[in-house]
Design a protein around this motif. Structure first.
Motif, PDB file in Angstrom:
ATOM      1  N   LEU A   1       0.832  -1.206   0.000  1.00  0.00           N
ATOM      2  CA  LEU A   1       0.000   0.000   0.000  1.00  0.00           C
ATOM      3  C   LEU A   1       0.867   1.258   0.000  1.00  0.00           C
ATOM      4  CD1 LEU A   1      -2.824   1.270   0.169  1.00  0.00           C
ATOM      5  CD2 LEU A   1      -2.633   1.127   2.646  1.00  0.00           C
ATOM      6  N   ASP A   2       1.908   1.279   0.820  1.00  0.00           N
ATOM      7  CA  ASP A   2       2.812   2.434   0.860  1.00  0.00           C
ATOM      8  C   ASP A   2       3.458   2.677  -0.503  1.00  0.00           C
ATOM      9  OD1 ASP A   2       2.262   2.842   3.521  1.00  0.00           O
ATOM     10  OD2 ASP A   2       4.116   1.896   4.250  1.00  0.00           O
ATOM     11  N   LEU A   3       3.930   1.605  -1.143  1.00  0.00           N
ATOM     12  CA  LEU A   3       4.574   1.743  -2.447  1.00  0.00           C
ATOM     13  C   LEU A   3       3.576   2.213  -3.509  1.00  0.00           C
ATOM     14  CD1 LEU A   3       6.863  -1.417  -2.451  1.00  0.00           C
ATOM     15  CD2 LEU A   3       7.600   0.959  -2.280  1.00  0.00           C
ATOM     16  N   GLU A   4       2.327   1.761  -3.391  1.00  0.00           N
ATOM     17  CA  GLU A   4       1.314   2.194  -4.346  1.00  0.00           C
ATOM     18  C   GLU A   4       0.946   3.656  -4.124  1.00  0.00           C
ATOM     19  OE1 GLU A   4      -2.658   0.370  -6.431  1.00  0.00           O
ATOM     20  OE2 GLU A   4      -2.237  -0.205  -4.369  1.00  0.00           O
ATOM     21  N   ILE A   5       0.849   4.081  -2.874  1.00  0.00           N
ATOM     22  CA  ILE A   5       0.554   5.480  -2.574  1.00  0.00           C
ATOM     23  C   ILE A   5       1.667   6.394  -3.069  1.00  0.00           C
ATOM     24  CG2 ILE A   5       0.320   7.142  -0.680  1.00  0.00           C
ATOM     25  CD1 ILE A   5      -1.277   4.961   0.812  1.00  0.00           C
ATOM     26  N   LEU A   6       2.912   5.935  -2.946  1.00  0.00           N
ATOM     27  CA  LEU A   6       4.051   6.714  -3.434  1.00  0.00           C
ATOM     28  C   LEU A   6       4.108   6.766  -4.959  1.00  0.00           C
ATOM     29  CD1 LEU A   6       6.804   5.522  -0.937  1.00  0.00           C
ATOM     30  CD2 LEU A   6       5.777   7.798  -1.063  1.00  0.00           C
ATOM     31  N   GLY A   7       3.287   5.967  -5.625  1.00  0.00           N
ATOM     32  CA  GLY A   7       3.254   5.969  -7.084  1.00  0.00           C
ATOM     33  C   GLY A   7       4.351   5.139  -7.717  1.00  0.00           C
ATOM     34  N   LEU A   8       4.919   4.203  -6.961  1.00  0.00           N
ATOM     35  CA  LEU A   8       6.014   3.388  -7.482  1.00  0.00           C
ATOM     36  C   LEU A   8       5.536   2.088  -8.109  1.00  0.00           C
ATOM     37  CD1 LEU A   8       8.510   3.884  -4.532  1.00  0.00           C
ATOM     38  CD2 LEU A   8       8.497   5.058  -6.728  1.00  0.00           C
ATOM     39  N   ILE A   9       4.414   1.547  -7.603  1.00  0.00           N
ATOM     40  CA  ILE A   9       3.892   0.297  -8.131  1.00  0.00           C
ATOM     41  C   ILE A   9       2.394   0.423  -8.382  1.00  0.00           C
ATOM     42  CG2 ILE A   9       5.635  -1.110  -6.975  1.00  0.00           C
ATOM     43  CD1 ILE A   9       3.435  -1.950  -4.965  1.00  0.00           C
ATOM     44  N   LYS A  10       1.882  -0.567  -9.104  1.00  0.00           N
ATOM     45  CA  LYS A  10       0.447  -0.655  -9.369  1.00  0.00           C
ATOM     46  C   LYS A  10       0.011  -2.061  -8.965  1.00  0.00           C
ATOM     47  CE  LYS A  10      -2.880  -0.542 -13.109  1.00  0.00           C
ATOM     48  NZ  LYS A  10      -3.037  -0.529 -14.550  1.00  0.00           N
ATOM     49  N   VAL A  11      -1.010  -2.158  -8.124  1.00  0.00           N
ATOM     50  CA  VAL A  11      -1.513  -3.448  -7.661  1.00  0.00           C
ATOM     51  C   VAL A  11      -2.924  -3.619  -8.190  1.00  0.00           C
ATOM     52  CG1 VAL A  11      -2.036  -4.866  -5.653  1.00  0.00           C
ATOM     53  CG2 VAL A  11      -0.111  -3.280  -5.574  1.00  0.00           C
ATOM     54  N   SER A  12      -3.183  -4.767  -8.810  1.00  0.00           N
ATOM     55  CA  SER A  12      -4.521  -5.051  -9.316  1.00  0.00           C
ATOM     56  C   SER A  12      -4.865  -6.503  -9.012  1.00  0.00           C
ATOM     57  CB  SER A  12      -4.613  -4.769 -10.813  1.00  0.00           C
ATOM     58  OG  SER A  12      -3.640  -5.512 -11.511  1.00  0.00           O
ATOM     59  N   TRP A  13      -6.133  -6.766  -8.816  1.00  0.00           N
ATOM     60  CA  TRP A  13      -6.590  -8.110  -8.488  1.00  0.00           C
ATOM     61  C   TRP A  13      -6.694  -8.945  -9.751  1.00  0.00           C
ATOM     62  CZ3 TRP A  13      -6.791  -9.887  -3.676  1.00  0.00           C
ATOM     63  CH2 TRP A  13      -6.811  -8.970  -2.641  1.00  0.00           C
ATOM     64  N   ILE A  14      -6.160 -10.177  -9.684  1.00  0.00           N
ATOM     65  CA  ILE A  14      -6.283 -11.141 -10.780  1.00  0.00           C
ATOM     66  C   ILE A  14      -7.442 -12.081 -10.462  1.00  0.00           C
ATOM     67  CG2 ILE A  14      -5.186 -13.048 -11.994  1.00  0.00           C
ATOM     68  CD1 ILE A  14      -2.514 -11.776 -11.395  1.00  0.00           C
ATOM     69  N   THR A  15      -7.361 -12.692  -9.286  1.00  0.00           N
ATOM     70  CA  THR A  15      -8.424 -13.571  -8.805  1.00  0.00           C
ATOM     71  C   THR A  15      -8.806 -13.107  -7.408  1.00  0.00           C
ATOM     72  OG1 THR A  15      -6.908 -15.164  -7.793  1.00  0.00           O
ATOM     73  CG2 THR A  15      -7.478 -15.525 -10.107  1.00  0.00           C
ATOM     74  N   LYS A  16      -9.669 -13.870  -6.775  1.00  0.00           N
ATOM     75  CA  LYS A  16     -10.119 -13.507  -5.435  1.00  0.00           C
ATOM     76  C   LYS A  16      -8.971 -13.466  -4.436  1.00  0.00           C
ATOM     77  CE  LYS A  16     -13.189 -15.158  -1.830  1.00  0.00           C
ATOM     78  NZ  LYS A  16     -14.081 -16.235  -1.409  1.00  0.00           N
ATOM     79  N   ASP A  17      -7.983 -14.334  -4.624  1.00  0.00           N
ATOM     80  CA  ASP A  17      -6.883 -14.458  -3.663  1.00  0.00           C
ATOM     81  C   ASP A  17      -5.524 -14.044  -4.207  1.00  0.00           C
ATOM     82  OD1 ASP A  17      -8.684 -15.543  -1.808  1.00  0.00           O
ATOM     83  OD2 ASP A  17      -8.426 -17.560  -2.641  1.00  0.00           O
ATOM     84  N   GLU A  18      -5.473 -13.541  -5.420  1.00  0.00           N
ATOM     85  CA  GLU A  18      -4.174 -13.243  -6.026  1.00  0.00           C
ATOM     86  C   GLU A  18      -4.168 -11.855  -6.666  1.00  0.00           C
ATOM     87  OE1 GLU A  18      -0.976 -15.910  -8.544  1.00  0.00           O
ATOM     88  OE2 GLU A  18      -3.099 -16.325  -8.716  1.00  0.00           O
ATOM     89  N   ARG A  19      -3.057 -11.147  -6.469  1.00  0.00           N
ATOM     90  CA  ARG A  19      -2.913  -9.795  -7.015  1.00  0.00           C
ATOM     91  C   ARG A  19      -1.707  -9.719  -7.933  1.00  0.00           C
ATOM     92  NH1 ARG A  19      -2.636  -6.943  -1.305  1.00  0.00           N
ATOM     93  NH2 ARG A  19      -1.577  -8.901  -0.949  1.00  0.00           N
ATOM     94  N   ARG A  20      -1.811  -8.896  -8.963  1.00  0.00           N
ATOM     95  CA  ARG A  20      -0.710  -8.618  -9.878  1.00  0.00           C
ATOM     96  C   ARG A  20      -0.046  -7.337  -9.419  1.00  0.00           C
ATOM     97  NH1 ARG A  20       2.186 -11.001 -13.084  1.00  0.00           N
ATOM     98  NH2 ARG A  20       0.444 -12.194 -13.829  1.00  0.00           N
ATOM     99  N   ILE A  21       1.272  -7.377  -9.276  1.00  0.00           N
ATOM    100  CA  ILE A  21       2.037  -6.209  -8.838  1.00  0.00           C
ATOM    101  C   ILE A  21       2.987  -5.834  -9.968  1.00  0.00           C
ATOM    102  CG2 ILE A  21       3.593  -5.306  -7.085  1.00  0.00           C
ATOM    103  CD1 ILE A  21       2.607  -7.681  -5.307  1.00  0.00           C
ATOM    104  N   GLU A  22       2.921  -4.578 -10.388  1.00  0.00           N
ATOM    105  CA  GLU A  22       3.749  -4.097 -11.493  1.00  0.00           C
ATOM    106  C   GLU A  22       4.417  -2.789 -11.110  1.00  0.00           C
ATOM    107  OE1 GLU A  22       1.080  -5.432 -15.286  1.00  0.00           O
ATOM    108  OE2 GLU A  22       0.425  -3.677 -14.150  1.00  0.00           O
ATOM    109  N   VAL A  23       5.567  -2.553 -11.703  1.00  0.00           N
ATOM    110  CA  VAL A  23       6.231  -1.270 -11.528  1.00  0.00           C
ATOM    111  C   VAL A  23       5.442  -0.245 -12.321  1.00  0.00           C
ATOM    112  CG1 VAL A  23       8.343   0.037 -11.946  1.00  0.00           C
ATOM    113  CG2 VAL A  23       8.490  -2.331 -11.222  1.00  0.00           C
ATOM    114  N   PHE A  24       5.149   0.885 -11.710  1.00  0.00           N
ATOM    115  CA  PHE A  24       4.377   1.936 -12.362  1.00  0.00           C
ATOM    116  C   PHE A  24       5.309   2.746 -13.245  1.00  0.00           C
ATOM    117  CE2 PHE A  24       2.159   6.036 -12.559  1.00  0.00           C
ATOM    118  CZ  PHE A  24       0.925   5.596 -13.000  1.00  0.00           C
ATOM    119  N   VAL A  25       5.000   2.761 -14.529  1.00  0.00           N
ATOM    120  CA  VAL A  25       5.829   3.477 -15.495  1.00  0.00           C
ATOM    121  C   VAL A  25       5.062   4.700 -15.976  1.00  0.00           C
ATOM    122  CG1 VAL A  25       7.006   3.337 -17.706  1.00  0.00           C
ATOM    123  CG2 VAL A  25       6.910   1.333 -16.226  1.00  0.00           C
ATOM    124  N   VAL A  26       5.654   5.847 -15.793  1.00  0.00           N
ATOM    125  CA  VAL A  26       5.047   7.092 -16.257  1.00  0.00           C
ATOM    126  C   VAL A  26       5.624   7.402 -17.629  1.00  0.00           C
ATOM    127  CG1 VAL A  26       4.739   9.548 -15.825  1.00  0.00           C
ATOM    128  CG2 VAL A  26       4.825   7.934 -13.913  1.00  0.00           C
TER     129      VAL A  26
END
Length: 98
Positions: free
Chosen positions: A45-70
């Motif tokens: 959550l901290d990294l996402e708030i800082l704008g460094l990563i993007k977290v999105s849900w894939i399934t109910k129990d799994e999330r995709r984490i990516e580096v946020f590219v501007v």
């Protein structure tokens, strides 16, 4: 001085570019960083708030984490003005030729 765990987590994400939260947790555990779920989620959550990563849900129990590219948008007029200013600056030195 110890490196904060948040930096270690971000480095892991940056190395792979994109991974799931399960893969990230396994990778951290392999390197000796065992995190409780609430601490792990707080770091994400901290990294996402800082704008460094993007977290999105894939399934109910799994999330995709990516580096946020501007993607920086290049303004064509601004680029032309910059090139013209550089040419004018170089032309202001008489006697110097390329």
């Amino acid at each position: 001085m110890a490196i904060p765990i948040r930096n270690t987590v971000f480095d892991k994400i940056k190395e792979s570019g994109s991974l799931t939260d399960v893969e990230l947790n396994k990778s951290l555990a392999k390197d000796g960083y065992v995190l409780a779920d609430d601490r792990f989620n707080k770091i994400l959550l901290d990294l996402e708030i800082l704008g460094l990563i993007k977290v999105s849900w894939i399934t109910k129990d799994e999330r995709r984490i990516e580096v946020f590219v501007v993607e920086e948008e290049i303004d064509e007029i601004e680029q032309q003005n910059k090139e013209a200013m550089e040419r004018d600056y170089e032309a202001s030195f008489p006697g110097l030729e390329k």
